[in-house]
Design a protein around this motif. Structure first.
Motif, PDB file in Angstrom:
ATOM      1  N   LEU A   1       0.829  -1.233   0.024  1.00  0.00           N
ATOM      2  CA  LEU A   1      -0.153   0.181   0.109  1.00  0.00           C
ATOM      3  C   LEU A   1       1.004   1.358   0.082  1.00  0.00           C
ATOM      4  CD1 LEU A   1      -2.831   1.305   0.256  1.00  0.00           C
ATOM      5  CD2 LEU A   1      -2.805   0.854   2.668  1.00  0.00           C
ATOM      6  N   ASN A   2       1.912   1.318   0.733  1.00  0.00           N
ATOM      7  CA  ASN A   2       2.808   2.374   0.590  1.00  0.00           C
ATOM      8  C   ASN A   2       3.582   2.650  -0.556  1.00  0.00           C
ATOM      9  OD1 ASN A   2       2.291   3.079   3.619  1.00  0.00           O
ATOM     10  ND2 ASN A   2       4.076   1.948   4.281  1.00  0.00           N
ATOM     11  N   ARG A   3       4.014   1.619  -1.286  1.00  0.00           N
ATOM     12  CA  ARG A   3       4.506   1.913  -2.651  1.00  0.00           C
ATOM     13  C   ARG A   3       3.597   2.168  -3.674  1.00  0.00           C
ATOM     14  NH1 ARG A   3       7.498  -3.314  -1.303  1.00  0.00           N
ATOM     15  NH2 ARG A   3       5.602  -4.513  -2.096  1.00  0.00           N
ATOM     16  N   THR A   4       2.287   1.755  -3.486  1.00  0.00           N
ATOM     17  CA  THR A   4       1.273   2.250  -4.331  1.00  0.00           C
ATOM     18  C   THR A   4       0.951   3.619  -4.231  1.00  0.00           C
ATOM     19  OG1 THR A   4       0.253  -0.087  -4.390  1.00  0.00           O
ATOM     20  CG2 THR A   4      -1.146   1.792  -5.190  1.00  0.00           C
ATOM     21  N   THR A   5       0.942   4.103  -2.812  1.00  0.00           N
ATOM     22  CA  THR A   5       0.570   5.504  -2.619  1.00  0.00           C
ATOM     23  C   THR A   5       1.942   6.249  -3.013  1.00  0.00           C
ATOM     24  OG1 THR A   5      -0.289   4.834  -0.453  1.00  0.00           O
ATOM     25  CG2 THR A   5       0.322   7.143  -0.652  1.00  0.00           C
ATOM     26  N   GLN A   6       3.158   5.896  -2.934  1.00  0.00           N
ATOM     27  CA  GLN A   6       4.284   6.691  -3.604  1.00  0.00           C
ATOM     28  C   GLN A   6       4.174   6.676  -4.973  1.00  0.00           C
ATOM     29  OE1 GLN A   6       7.453   4.416  -1.723  1.00  0.00           O
ATOM     30  NE2 GLN A   6       7.433   5.322   0.280  1.00  0.00           N
ATOM     31  N   LEU A   7       3.686   5.751  -5.637  1.00  0.00           N
ATOM     32  CA  LEU A   7       3.531   5.873  -6.972  1.00  0.00           C
ATOM     33  C   LEU A   7       2.673   6.821  -7.439  1.00  0.00           C
ATOM     34  CD1 LEU A   7       4.099   2.222  -8.027  1.00  0.00           C
ATOM     35  CD2 LEU A   7       5.837   4.019  -8.396  1.00  0.00           C
ATOM     36  N   MET A   8       1.468   6.937  -6.864  1.00  0.00           N
ATOM     37  CA  MET A   8       0.293   7.607  -7.194  1.00  0.00           C
ATOM     38  C   MET A   8       0.689   8.992  -6.689  1.00  0.00           C
ATOM     39  SD  MET A   8      -2.986   5.552  -5.690  1.00  0.00           S
ATOM     40  CE  MET A   8      -4.170   6.701  -5.981  1.00  0.00           C
ATOM     41  N   GLN A   9       1.196   9.331  -5.637  1.00  0.00           N
ATOM     42  CA  GLN A   9       1.933  10.449  -5.401  1.00  0.00           C
ATOM     43  C   GLN A   9       2.720  11.294  -6.350  1.00  0.00           C
ATOM     44  OE1 GLN A   9       0.749  12.486  -2.667  1.00  0.00           O
ATOM     45  NE2 GLN A   9       1.836  14.196  -4.025  1.00  0.00           N
ATOM     46  N   ALA A  10       3.795  10.379  -7.158  1.00  0.00           N
ATOM     47  CA  ALA A  10       4.549  10.641  -8.205  1.00  0.00           C
ATOM     48  C   ALA A  10       3.814  11.238  -9.242  1.00  0.00           C
ATOM     49  CB  ALA A  10       5.655   9.574  -8.497  1.00  0.00           C
ATOM     50  N   GLU A  11       2.615  10.253  -9.564  1.00  0.00           N
ATOM     51  CA  GLU A  11       1.930  10.593 -10.761  1.00  0.00           C
ATOM     52  C   GLU A  11       1.111  11.952 -10.480  1.00  0.00           C
ATOM     53  OE1 GLU A  11       1.295   8.990 -13.937  1.00  0.00           O
ATOM     54  OE2 GLU A  11       3.125   7.741 -13.282  1.00  0.00           O
ATOM     55  N   VAL A  12       0.482  12.088  -9.294  1.00  0.00           N
ATOM     56  CA  VAL A  12      -0.010  13.422  -9.007  1.00  0.00           C
ATOM     57  C   VAL A  12       0.898  14.462  -9.206  1.00  0.00           C
ATOM     58  CG1 VAL A  12      -1.189  14.808  -7.182  1.00  0.00           C
ATOM     59  CG2 VAL A  12      -1.937  12.452  -7.577  1.00  0.00           C
ATOM     60  N   ASN A  13       2.306  14.435  -8.755  1.00  0.00           N
ATOM     61  CA  ASN A  13       2.975  15.364  -8.737  1.00  0.00           C
ATOM     62  C   ASN A  13       3.286  15.729 -10.561  1.00  0.00           C
ATOM     63  OD1 ASN A  13       3.299  15.681  -6.032  1.00  0.00           O
ATOM     64  ND2 ASN A  13       5.058  14.437  -5.998  1.00  0.00           N
ATOM     65  N   ASP A  14       3.554  14.744 -11.167  1.00  0.00           N
ATOM     66  CA  ASP A  14       3.674  14.971 -12.712  1.00  0.00           C
ATOM     67  C   ASP A  14       2.343  15.780 -13.261  1.00  0.00           C
ATOM     68  OD1 ASP A  14       5.017  14.530 -15.140  1.00  0.00           O
ATOM     69  OD2 ASP A  14       3.584  12.913 -15.669  1.00  0.00           O
ATOM     70  N   VAL A  15       1.259  15.153 -12.811  1.00  0.00           N
ATOM     71  CA  VAL A  15      -0.050  15.608 -13.462  1.00  0.00           C
ATOM     72  C   VAL A  15      -0.035  17.340 -12.949  1.00  0.00           C
ATOM     73  CG1 VAL A  15      -2.441  15.968 -13.313  1.00  0.00           C
ATOM     74  CG2 VAL A  15      -1.290  13.511 -13.516  1.00  0.00           C
ATOM     75  N   THR A  16       0.494  17.577 -11.780  1.00  0.00           N
ATOM     76  CA  THR A  16       0.503  18.922 -11.093  1.00  0.00           C
ATOM     77  C   THR A  16       1.315  19.734 -12.130  1.00  0.00           C
ATOM     78  OG1 THR A  16      -0.300  18.258  -8.893  1.00  0.00           O
ATOM     79  CG2 THR A  16       0.765  20.294  -9.183  1.00  0.00           C
ATOM     80  N   ASN A  17       2.547  19.161 -12.022  1.00  0.00           N
ATOM     81  CA  ASN A  17       3.635  19.975 -13.140  1.00  0.00           C
ATOM     82  C   ASN A  17       3.060  20.001 -14.445  1.00  0.00           C
ATOM     83  OD1 ASN A  17       5.499  20.030 -11.040  1.00  0.00           O
ATOM     84  ND2 ASN A  17       6.308  18.070 -11.399  1.00  0.00           N
ATOM     85  N   GLN A  18       2.512  19.268 -14.986  1.00  0.00           N
ATOM     86  CA  GLN A  18       1.980  19.296 -16.462  1.00  0.00           C
ATOM     87  C   GLN A  18       0.979  20.535 -16.474  1.00  0.00           C
ATOM     88  OE1 GLN A  18       3.208  18.115 -19.278  1.00  0.00           O
ATOM     89  NE2 GLN A  18       4.846  16.945 -18.112  1.00  0.00           N
ATOM     90  N   THR A  19      -0.030  20.421 -15.484  1.00  0.00           N
ATOM     91  CA  THR A  19      -1.055  21.457 -15.244  1.00  0.00           C
ATOM     92  C   THR A  19      -0.288  22.716 -15.216  1.00  0.00           C
ATOM     93  OG1 THR A  19      -2.345  19.773 -14.432  1.00  0.00           O
ATOM     94  CG2 THR A  19      -3.090  22.336 -13.993  1.00  0.00           C
ATOM     95  N   ALA A  20       0.722  23.182 -14.321  1.00  0.00           N
ATOM     96  CA  ALA A  20       1.266  24.238 -14.304  1.00  0.00           C
ATOM     97  C   ALA A  20       1.989  24.719 -15.544  1.00  0.00           C
ATOM     98  CB  ALA A  20       2.432  24.273 -13.211  1.00  0.00           C
ATOM     99  N   LEU A  21       2.546  23.977 -16.346  1.00  0.00           N
ATOM    100  CA  LEU A  21       3.206  23.992 -17.769  1.00  0.00           C
ATOM    101  C   LEU A  21       1.916  24.553 -18.551  1.00  0.00           C
ATOM    102  CD1 LEU A  21       5.706  24.155 -19.304  1.00  0.00           C
ATOM    103  CD2 LEU A  21       5.443  21.662 -19.799  1.00  0.00           C
ATOM    104  N   LEU A  22       1.055  23.767 -18.941  1.00  0.00           N
ATOM    105  CA  LEU A  22      -0.173  24.177 -19.592  1.00  0.00           C
ATOM    106  C   LEU A  22      -0.741  25.317 -19.152  1.00  0.00           C
ATOM    107  CD1 LEU A  22      -1.721  23.162 -21.725  1.00  0.00           C
ATOM    108  CD2 LEU A  22      -3.241  22.138 -20.009  1.00  0.00           C
TER     109      LEU A  22
END
Length: 98
Positions: free
Chosen positions: A36-57
Motif C-alpha cells: 500500500l505504501n509503494r502504491t501510494t508513493q507511485l500515485m503521489q509521483a503521478e499526481v506530482n507529474d500531473v500537477t507539473n504538467q498542469t502548471a506548464l499548460l
C-alpha cells in the motif's frame, strides 16, 4: 476441581491460539501495508507529474493569451495605419486635382 483446570486449560489454549493468529495477521498485514505504501508513493509521483504538467499548460496558455493580444494590437495598428494612409492618399489626390 477438575472442571476448573479444564476451564483454565481451555482459556490458555484460546489465548495461545489468539496470539498465534494475531502474529500471523500482523505478518500478512505488514506486507500488505508495504504494498500500500509503494502504491501510494507511485500515485503521489503521478499526481506530482500531473500537477507539473498542469502548471506548464497554464504557463503556455498565459503566453498564448499574451501573444494573441499583441498580435491583435498589431493588426489593429496596421488597420489604423491603412485607414490613415487612405485618408492621406485621398487628401493628396484632392490636392493634386486642384
Amino acid at each position: 476441581m477438575v472442571i476448573i483446570w479444564i476451564s483454565i486449560a481451555i482459556v490458555v489454549a484460546a489465548l495461545v491460539f489468539l496470539g498465534v493468529y494475531a502474529v500471523k495477521l500482523m505478518k500478512s498485514s505488514k506486507s500488505t501495508i508495504e504494498n500500500l505504501n509503494r502504491t501510494t508513493q507511485l500515485m503521489q509521483a503521478e499526481v506530482n507529474d500531473v500537477t507539473n504538467q498542469t502548471a506548464l499548460l497554464n504557463q503556455k496558455t498565459e503566453y498564448l493569451k499574451y501573444d494573441v493580444y499583441n498580435k491583435t494590437q498589431s493588426i489593429k495598428s496596421v488597420g489604423e495605419s491603412a485607414k490613415e494612409l487612405k485618408e492621406n492618399a485621398t487628401e493628396l489626390f484632392k490636392t493634386v486635382k486642384r
